[in-house]
Design a protein around this motif. Structure first.
Motif, mmCIF file in Angstrom:
data_model
loop_
_atom_site.group_PDB
_atom_site.id
_atom_site.type_symbol
_atom_site.label_atom_id
_atom_site.label_comp_id
_atom_site.label_asym_id
_atom_site.label_seq_id
_atom_site.Cartn_x
_atom_site.Cartn_y
_atom_site.Cartn_z
ATOM 1 N N GLY A 43 -35.629 -25.722 -8.483
ATOM 2 C CA GLY A 43 -33.974 -25.928 -9.318
ATOM 3 C C GLY A 43 -33.064 -24.522 -8.734
ATOM 4 O O GLY A 43 -32.037 -24.719 -8.985
ATOM 5 N N TYR A 44 -33.728 -23.386 -10.024
ATOM 6 C CA TYR A 44 -33.376 -22.100 -9.536
ATOM 7 C C TYR A 44 -32.462 -22.112 -8.238
ATOM 8 O O TYR A 44 -31.981 -21.242 -7.784
ATOM 9 N N ARG A 45 -33.426 -21.987 -7.170
ATOM 10 C CA ARG A 45 -33.690 -21.380 -6.063
ATOM 11 C C ARG A 45 -32.657 -22.288 -4.963
ATOM 12 O O ARG A 45 -32.160 -22.153 -4.349
ATOM 13 N N VAL A 46 -32.524 -23.341 -5.260
ATOM 14 C CA VAL A 46 -31.415 -24.600 -4.539
ATOM 15 C C VAL A 46 -30.230 -24.109 -5.221
ATOM 16 O O VAL A 46 -29.088 -24.956 -4.797
ATOM 17 N N GLY A 47 -29.776 -23.773 -6.114
ATOM 18 C CA GLY A 47 -28.934 -23.509 -7.158
ATOM 19 C C GLY A 47 -28.793 -25.015 -8.587
ATOM 20 O O GLY A 47 -27.363 -25.087 -8.992
ATOM 21 N N LEU A 48 -29.675 -25.556 -8.876
ATOM 22 C CA LEU A 48 -29.375 -26.797 -9.340
ATOM 23 C C LEU A 48 -29.196 -26.269 -10.972
ATOM 24 O O LEU A 48 -28.848 -26.890 -11.908
ATOM 25 N N VAL A 49 -30.657 -25.183 -11.320
ATOM 26 C CA VAL A 49 -29.912 -24.630 -13.007
ATOM 27 C C VAL A 49 -29.579 -22.832 -12.674
ATOM 28 O O VAL A 49 -29.819 -22.570 -11.422
ATOM 29 N N ASN A 50 -29.084 -22.266 -13.866
ATOM 30 C CA ASN A 50 -28.481 -21.424 -13.637
ATOM 31 C C ASN A 50 -29.283 -19.850 -13.855
ATOM 32 O O ASN A 50 -29.534 -18.973 -13.183
ATOM 33 N N HIS A 51 -29.853 -20.569 -14.669
ATOM 34 C CA HIS A 51 -31.466 -19.552 -15.551
ATOM 35 C C HIS A 51 -32.790 -20.105 -15.442
ATOM 36 O O HIS A 51 -32.323 -21.685 -16.169
ATOM 37 N N ILE A 52 -33.574 -19.317 -15.772
ATOM 38 C CA ILE A 52 -34.603 -19.962 -16.080
ATOM 39 C C ILE A 52 -35.470 -19.181 -17.100
ATOM 40 O O ILE A 52 -35.175 -18.030 -17.384
ATOM 41 N N THR A 53 -35.869 -19.907 -18.273
ATOM 42 C CA THR A 53 -36.566 -18.668 -19.327
ATOM 43 C C THR A 53 -37.845 -19.625 -19.585
ATOM 44 O O THR A 53 -38.357 -20.223 -19.573
ATOM 45 N N LYS A 54 -38.267 -19.102 -21.045
ATOM 46 C CA LYS A 54 -39.966 -18.634 -21.236
ATOM 47 C C LYS A 54 -39.831 -20.296 -22.317
ATOM 48 O O LYS A 54 -38.447 -20.719 -22.913
ATOM 49 N N PRO A 55 -39.984 -21.619 -22.433
ATOM 50 C CA PRO A 55 -39.738 -22.169 -23.636
ATOM 51 C C PRO A 55 -39.045 -21.715 -24.826
ATOM 52 O O PRO A 55 -38.195 -23.249 -25.365
ATOM 53 N N ASP A 56 -39.959 -21.073 -25.773
ATOM 54 C CA ASP A 56 -39.640 -20.811 -26.735
ATOM 55 C C ASP A 56 -38.547 -19.385 -26.676
ATOM 56 O O ASP A 56 -37.640 -18.937 -28.073
ATOM 57 N N GLU A 57 -37.898 -19.078 -25.880
ATOM 58 C CA GLU A 57 -36.681 -18.200 -25.612
ATOM 59 C C GLU A 57 -35.618 -19.803 -24.800
ATOM 60 O O GLU A 57 -34.559 -18.439 -25.459
ATOM 61 N N LEU A 58 -35.745 -20.329 -24.976
ATOM 62 C CA LEU A 58 -34.901 -21.801 -24.314
ATOM 63 C C LEU A 58 -33.683 -21.477 -25.275
ATOM 64 O O LEU A 58 -32.279 -21.250 -24.337
ATOM 65 N N LEU A 59 -34.017 -21.914 -25.978
ATOM 66 C CA LEU A 59 -31.977 -21.821 -26.626
ATOM 67 C C LEU A 59 -31.548 -20.830 -27.342
ATOM 68 O O LEU A 59 -30.063 -20.790 -27.338
ATOM 69 N N ASP A 60 -32.325 -19.245 -27.126
ATOM 70 C CA ASP A 60 -31.777 -18.609 -27.567
ATOM 71 C C ASP A 60 -31.445 -17.630 -26.394
ATOM 72 O O ASP A 60 -29.400 -17.621 -26.907
ATOM 73 N N PHE A 61 -31.581 -17.991 -26.284
ATOM 74 C CA PHE A 61 -31.153 -17.825 -24.027
ATOM 75 C C PHE A 61 -29.949 -19.004 -24.392
ATOM 76 O O PHE A 61 -28.447 -17.685 -23.706
ATOM 77 N N CYS A 62 -29.404 -19.561 -23.887
ATOM 78 C CA CYS A 62 -28.654 -20.515 -24.174
ATOM 79 C C CYS A 62 -27.385 -20.147 -24.971
ATOM 80 O O CYS A 62 -25.807 -20.294 -25.155
#
Length: 260
Positions: A174-193
């Protein structure tokens, strides 16, 4: 309003909406769609809310699709109404919201779940996320904007392959094709957002709303995106935020924006 299926929290001008149906993998039913519409409507009117993050409860799913049991026996006309109402009530509504919305994709985002994520302005996925539009495996097609937004994001060929094969893709793909902007580890997802949201809320809410409107104009039938940009650019000059932003720049200080 007391919500059955969503949870809302606010902190430092950032609101978080959690779809809370973990026993159904947060599937979208009519009640949930109406609750989300109401929540977004209310939060948009709160001047202290300058960014919204949406995610799913639990560790398995953002939203694992629509609640199929609700429409399995629908007629043609009922199907048309379901799609039209859903798009107007939630998906188009989110896309055109004045406040930026960040999708925190924590696990499965399938069917209506991926369509909801695509309606958001920014998408971040945990590295265990799986995304897809599997509707053709049920004898139907995506009905909440999936056939339109997926090609806009990743191109016609890739979108058709995903839709026609009903295949899921990984967060990495999804990241490679531009569907998502970023990838994170599950426990870091909300903090990253939250970090992305913090960068956004430093800027002019009035200008951000204009920018969302102008970008969306490029994808509206019969609308000239450049003309919309020109008019929106001009409207910015009449805002309090513009006067504050330029004055702060000239005075070499941080601007204090009000969204007016």
């Amino acid at each position: 309003m007391n919500y059955q299926n969503i949870l809302i929290a606010k902190e430092h001008n950032i609101a978080t909406i959690i779809i809370n149906r973990p026993d159904k993998l947060n599937a979208l039913n009519k009640v949930t769609i109406q609750e989300l519409h109401h929540a977004f409507s209310v939060l948009e009117t709160h001047h202290d809310v300058r960014a919204i993050i949406i995610s799913g409860s639990g560790e398995k799913a953002f939203v694992a699709g629509a609640d199929i049991a609700e429409f399995a026996e629908f007629s043609v006309e009922e199907g048309i109404q379901l799609s039209a109402q859903g798009q107007e009530t939630l998906f188009n509504f989110v896309e055109n919201l004045r406040v930026p919305v960040i999708a925190a994709i924590n696990g499965f985002a399938l069917g209506g779940g991926l369509e909801l994520a695509m309606a958001c302005h920014i998408r971040v996925a945990s590295d265990n996320a799986k995304m897809g539009l599997p509707e053709v495996s049920l004898g139907v097609i995506p009905g909440y904007g999936g056939t339109q937004r997926l090609p806009q994001l990743i191109g016609k060929g890739r979108a058709l392959e995903m839709i026609l094969s009903a295949a899921m893709i990984s967060a990495e793909e999804g990241y490679r094709v531009g569907l998502v902007n970023h990838i994170t580890k599950p426990d870091e997802l909300l903090d990253f957002c939250y970090e992305i949201a913090q960068k956004i809320i430093k800027n002019s809410p009035a200008a951000i709303a204009m920018a969302i409107h102008a970008v969306n104009a490029n994808f509206r039938e019969g609308e000239n995106g450049y003309e919309t940009e020109i008019k929106s650019f001009g409207k910015c000059f009449g805002t309090v935020d513009f006067k504050e932003g330029t004055k702060a720049f000239l005075e070499k200080r941080k601007a204090v924006f009000t969204g007016e």
